[in-house]
Enzyme design. Structure first.
Site, PDB file in Angstrom:
ATOM      1  N   LYS A  31       7.843  14.112  -6.933  1.00 47.71           N
ATOM      2  CA  LYS A  31       6.770  14.882  -7.820  1.00 47.71           C
ATOM      3  C   LYS A  31       7.471  16.406  -7.635  1.00 47.71           C
ATOM      4  O   LYS A  31       7.484  17.122  -8.347  1.00 47.71           O
ATOM      5  CB  LYS A  31       5.128  14.958  -6.592  1.00 47.71           C
ATOM      6  CG  LYS A  31       5.335  13.283  -6.727  1.00 47.71           C
ATOM      7  CD  LYS A  31       3.470  13.185  -6.036  1.00 47.71           C
ATOM      8  CE  LYS A  31       4.016  13.420  -4.405  1.00 47.71           C
ATOM      9  NZ  LYS A  31       5.015  12.164  -3.720  1.00 47.71           N
ATOM     10  N   ARG A  52      -5.174  13.954  -2.444  1.00 49.17           N
ATOM     11  CA  ARG A  52      -3.977  12.716  -2.552  1.00 49.17           C
ATOM     12  C   ARG A  52      -4.973  11.389  -1.762  1.00 49.17           C
ATOM     13  O   ARG A  52      -4.877  10.142  -1.269  1.00 49.17           O
ATOM     14  CB  ARG A  52      -3.289  12.581  -0.960  1.00 49.17           C
ATOM     15  CG  ARG A  52      -1.534  12.546  -1.299  1.00 49.17           C
ATOM     16  CD  ARG A  52      -1.395  13.408   0.198  1.00 49.17           C
ATOM     17  NE  ARG A  52       0.102  13.131  -0.118  1.00 49.17           N
ATOM     18  CZ  ARG A  52       1.144  13.379   0.084  1.00 49.17           C
ATOM     19  NH1 ARG A  52       0.822  15.378  -0.697  1.00 49.17           N
ATOM     20  NH2 ARG A  52       2.370  13.328   0.436  1.00 49.17           N
ATOM     21  N   ARG A  55      16.816  12.551   1.237  1.00 50.51           N
ATOM     22  CA  ARG A  55      16.690  13.349   1.050  1.00 50.51           C
ATOM     23  C   ARG A  55      16.428  14.943   2.115  1.00 50.51           C
ATOM     24  O   ARG A  55      16.875  14.944   3.252  1.00 50.51           O
ATOM     25  CB  ARG A  55      15.003  13.669   0.978  1.00 50.51           C
ATOM     26  CG  ARG A  55      14.061  14.837   0.454  1.00 50.51           C
ATOM     27  CD  ARG A  55      12.875  15.249   0.106  1.00 50.51           C
ATOM     28  NE  ARG A  55      11.695  14.838   0.919  1.00 50.51           N
ATOM     29  CZ  ARG A  55      10.691  14.041   0.532  1.00 50.51           C
ATOM     30  NH1 ARG A  55      10.747  14.588  -0.563  1.00 50.51           N
ATOM     31  NH2 ARG A  55       9.692  13.079   1.831  1.00 50.51           N
ATOM     32  N   ARG A  90      13.144  16.453   7.033  1.00 51.93           N
ATOM     33  CA  ARG A  90      11.814  16.338   7.080  1.00 51.93           C
ATOM     34  C   ARG A  90      11.948  15.510   8.177  1.00 51.93           C
ATOM     35  O   ARG A  90      12.119  14.163   8.087  1.00 51.93           O
ATOM     36  CB  ARG A  90      11.342  16.005   5.987  1.00 51.93           C
ATOM     37  CG  ARG A  90      11.378  17.529   5.559  1.00 51.93           C
ATOM     38  CD  ARG A  90      10.438  17.613   4.277  1.00 51.93           C
ATOM     39  NE  ARG A  90       9.768  16.198   3.719  1.00 51.93           N
ATOM     40  CZ  ARG A  90       8.472  16.649   3.341  1.00 51.93           C
ATOM     41  NH1 ARG A  90       8.894  16.422   2.101  1.00 51.93           N
ATOM     42  NH2 ARG A  90       7.617  15.211   2.816  1.00 51.93           N
ATOM     43  N   ARG A  95       3.950   6.561   5.550  1.00 50.27           N
ATOM     44  CA  ARG A  95       3.356   7.308   4.607  1.00 50.27           C
ATOM     45  C   ARG A  95       3.166   6.272   3.664  1.00 50.27           C
ATOM     46  O   ARG A  95       2.324   6.670   2.575  1.00 50.27           O
ATOM     47  CB  ARG A  95       4.760   7.726   3.903  1.00 50.27           C
ATOM     48  CG  ARG A  95       4.058   9.598   5.354  1.00 50.27           C
ATOM     49  CD  ARG A  95       5.456  10.147   5.087  1.00 50.27           C
ATOM     50  NE  ARG A  95       5.466  11.023   4.276  1.00 50.27           N
ATOM     51  CZ  ARG A  95       7.060  12.400   3.892  1.00 50.27           C
ATOM     52  NH1 ARG A  95       7.341  11.581   4.257  1.00 50.27           N
ATOM     53  NH2 ARG A  95       6.445  12.840   2.773  1.00 50.27           N
TER      54      ARG A  95
HETATM   55  P1  ADP Z   1       8.114  14.168  -4.186  1.00 51.18           P
HETATM   56  O1  ADP Z   1       7.978  15.829  -3.944  1.00 51.18           O
HETATM   57  O2  ADP Z   1       7.827  12.673  -4.883  1.00 51.18           O
HETATM   58  O3  ADP Z   1       7.986  13.425  -2.081  1.00 51.18           O
HETATM   59  P2  ADP Z   1      11.382  14.407  -3.715  1.00 51.18           P
HETATM   60  O4  ADP Z   1      10.973  15.298  -5.266  1.00 51.18           O
HETATM   61  O5  ADP Z   1      11.010  15.479  -2.707  1.00 51.18           O
HETATM   62  O6  ADP Z   1       9.557  13.252  -3.653  1.00 51.18           O
HETATM   63  O7  ADP Z   1      12.176  13.014  -4.765  1.00 51.18           O
HETATM   64  C1  ADP Z   1      12.658  12.708  -3.228  1.00 51.18           C
HETATM   65  C2  ADP Z   1      14.376  12.697  -2.954  1.00 51.18           C
HETATM   66  O8  ADP Z   1      14.681  11.537  -4.312  1.00 51.18           O
HETATM   67  C3  ADP Z   1      14.352  14.231  -2.918  1.00 51.18           C
HETATM   68  O9  ADP Z   1      15.768  13.600  -1.905  1.00 51.18           O
HETATM   69  C4  ADP Z   1      15.224  14.021  -4.196  1.00 51.18           C
HETATM   70  O10 ADP Z   1      16.464  14.622  -4.796  1.00 51.18           O
HETATM   71  C5  ADP Z   1      15.658  12.616  -4.968  1.00 51.18           C
HETATM   72  N1  ADP Z   1      15.215  12.604  -6.888  1.00 51.18           N
HETATM   73  C6  ADP Z   1      14.017  12.702  -6.943  1.00 51.18           C
HETATM   74  N2  ADP Z   1      14.029  12.989  -8.447  1.00 51.18           N
HETATM   75  C7  ADP Z   1      15.067  11.320  -8.392  1.00 51.18           C
HETATM   76  C8  ADP Z   1      14.873  11.043  -9.912  1.00 51.18           C
HETATM   77  N3  ADP Z   1      14.782  10.685 -10.477  1.00 51.18           N
HETATM   78  N4  ADP Z   1      16.809   9.922  -8.989  1.00 51.18           N
HETATM   79  C9  ADP Z   1      17.390  10.646  -8.290  1.00 51.18           C
HETATM   80  N5  ADP Z   1      16.256  10.057  -6.853  1.00 51.18           N
HETATM   81  C10 ADP Z   1      15.771  11.821  -6.981  1.00 51.18           C
HETATM   82  P1  AMP Z   2       4.545  16.192   1.471  1.00 52.41           P
HETATM   83  O1  AMP Z   2       5.301  17.561   1.633  1.00 52.41           O
HETATM   84  O2  AMP Z   2       3.635  16.024  -0.087  1.00 52.41           O
HETATM   85  O3  AMP Z   2       5.385  14.549   1.046  1.00 52.41           O
HETATM   86  O4  AMP Z   2       3.244  15.793   1.412  1.00 52.41           O
HETATM   87  C1  AMP Z   2       4.046  15.812   3.531  1.00 52.41           C
HETATM   88  C2  AMP Z   2       2.355  15.763   4.514  1.00 52.41           C
HETATM   89  O5  AMP Z   2       2.011  16.922   4.396  1.00 52.41           O
HETATM   90  C3  AMP Z   2       1.769  13.805   4.287  1.00 52.41           C
HETATM   91  O6  AMP Z   2       2.704  13.137   4.443  1.00 52.41           O
HETATM   92  C4  AMP Z   2       0.858  14.605   4.539  1.00 52.41           C
HETATM   93  O7  AMP Z   2       0.390  14.373   5.914  1.00 52.41           O
HETATM   94  C5  AMP Z   2       0.617  16.243   4.872  1.00 52.41           C
HETATM   95  N1  AMP Z   2      -0.154  16.795   3.002  1.00 52.41           N
HETATM   96  C6  AMP Z   2       0.434  17.187   2.159  1.00 52.41           C
HETATM   97  N2  AMP Z   2      -0.205  17.484   1.182  1.00 52.41           N
HETATM   98  C7  AMP Z   2      -1.718  16.116   1.507  1.00 52.41           C
HETATM   99  C8  AMP Z   2      -2.577  16.246   0.958  1.00 52.41           C
HETATM  100  N3  AMP Z   2      -2.879  16.256  -0.357  1.00 52.41           N
HETATM  101  N4  AMP Z   2      -3.982  15.794   1.928  1.00 52.41           N
HETATM  102  C9  AMP Z   2      -3.382  15.235   2.909  1.00 52.41           C
HETATM  103  N5  AMP Z   2      -2.667  15.792   3.663  1.00 52.41           N
HETATM  104  C10 AMP Z   2      -1.214  15.922   3.362  1.00 52.41           C
END
Ligand code: ADP
Ligand code: AMP
Length: 215
Positions: free
Chosen positions: A13, A88, A127, A160, A171
């Site tokens: 995302k 969420r 990541r 992270r 999660r």
């Molecule tokens: P989210 O925001 O949904 O938690 P991220 O955008 O941070 O996810 O992506 C999660 C991990 O997967 C990161 O390390 C990112 O670089 C990697 N990633 C994102 N899109 C792709 C893809 N299409 N193929 C492989 N790896 C990806």
């Molecule tokens: P993210 O960076 O989106 O993966 O979010 C990391 C963490 O932040 C999540 O696992 C939650 O603990 C908290 N968080 C982020 N967005 C929300 C939301 N909309 N509602 C509740 N918790 C959130």
């Protein structure tokens, strides 16, 4: 244009939201990034959010909704935004809808980035995140130009705390229970668009821009 990104943690995302923000000139609003910035700066909000985040739980709706509504009320959001990690829960989506209705506005697209759980666990371990500017990389799929250093701002990249395998599993369970119902919520509003998130990030982005440009 107001866009909501849906998908499991690690589905991509944030990766896609940043590209959308850049291409369409709208801000990328990530509640996770806002919480992490607060943790880094040692604020009370950050201290409270961290207790939930470290356990893989959601931060309570009341707190999360407040920071999100404050953020989207800022001037740079007046022509739209891409929300990443919000809503969420169904109550979060309902509050957002209610606030938008008061302004005679609505969410235009809910983009669901679809990735099976098996792929997610692998992605999260690789990541690496920049806590300064919010950029994310993957050690093998999307590496930075210099290992361990953010391409955008030159800061150090970290794993992270909540990307450790045990927390990722929690999660994912929270996602299936509390967040996945939003797919149905936005489908009923006729704004849901699902893209395959297992292909290269470039191809995912192409699928998304095809949707945004055609509609
Ligand atoms: P989210 O925001 O949904 O938690 P991220 O955008 O941070 O996810 O992506 C999660 C991990 O997967 C990161 O390390 C990112 O670089 C990697 N990633 C994102 N899109 C792709 C893809 N299409 N193929 C492989 N790896 C990806
Ligand atoms: P993210 O960076 O989106 O993966 O979010 C990391 C963490 O932040 C999540 O696992 C939650 O603990 C908290 N968080 C982020 N967005 C929300 C939301 N909309 N509602 C509740 N918790 C959130």
């Amino acid at each position: 244009m107001k866009i909501v990104m849906l998908g499991a943690p690690g589905a991509g995302k944030g990766t896609q939201a940043k590209r959308i923000a850049e291409k369409y000139g709208i801000p990328h609003v990530s509640t996770g990034d806002i919480f992490r910035a607060n943790i880094k700066n040692g604020t009370d909000l950050g201290k409270e959010a961290k207790t939930y985040m470290d356990e893989g739980k959601l931060v309570p709706d009341e707190l999360t909704v407040r920071i999100l509504l404050d953020r989207v009320a800022q001037d740079d959001c007046k022509n739209g935004y891409v929300l990443d990690g919000f809503p969420r829960t169904i109550p979060q989506a309902e509050v957002l809808d209610g606030e938008l209705k008061k302004l005679n506005e609505k969410i235009d697209f809910a983009i669901n980035v679809d990735v099976p759980d098996d792929n997610i666990v692998n992605r999260m371990g690789g990541r690496r995140a920049c806590l300064k500017c919010g950029a994310t990389y993957h050690m093998t799929h999307l590496p930075p130009k210099t290992e361990g250093i953010c391409d955008s701002c030159g800061s150090e990249l970290v794993l992270r705390d909540d990307d450790k395998p045990e927390t990722v599993k929690k999660r994912l369970a929270v996602y299936h229970e509390q967040t996945q119902p939003l797919i149905d919520f936005y489908s009923k509003q006729g704004v849901l668009k699902t893209v395959d998130g297992t292909v290269d990030a470039e191809d995912v982005f192409r699928a998304i821009t095809d949707i945004l440009d055609k509609n």
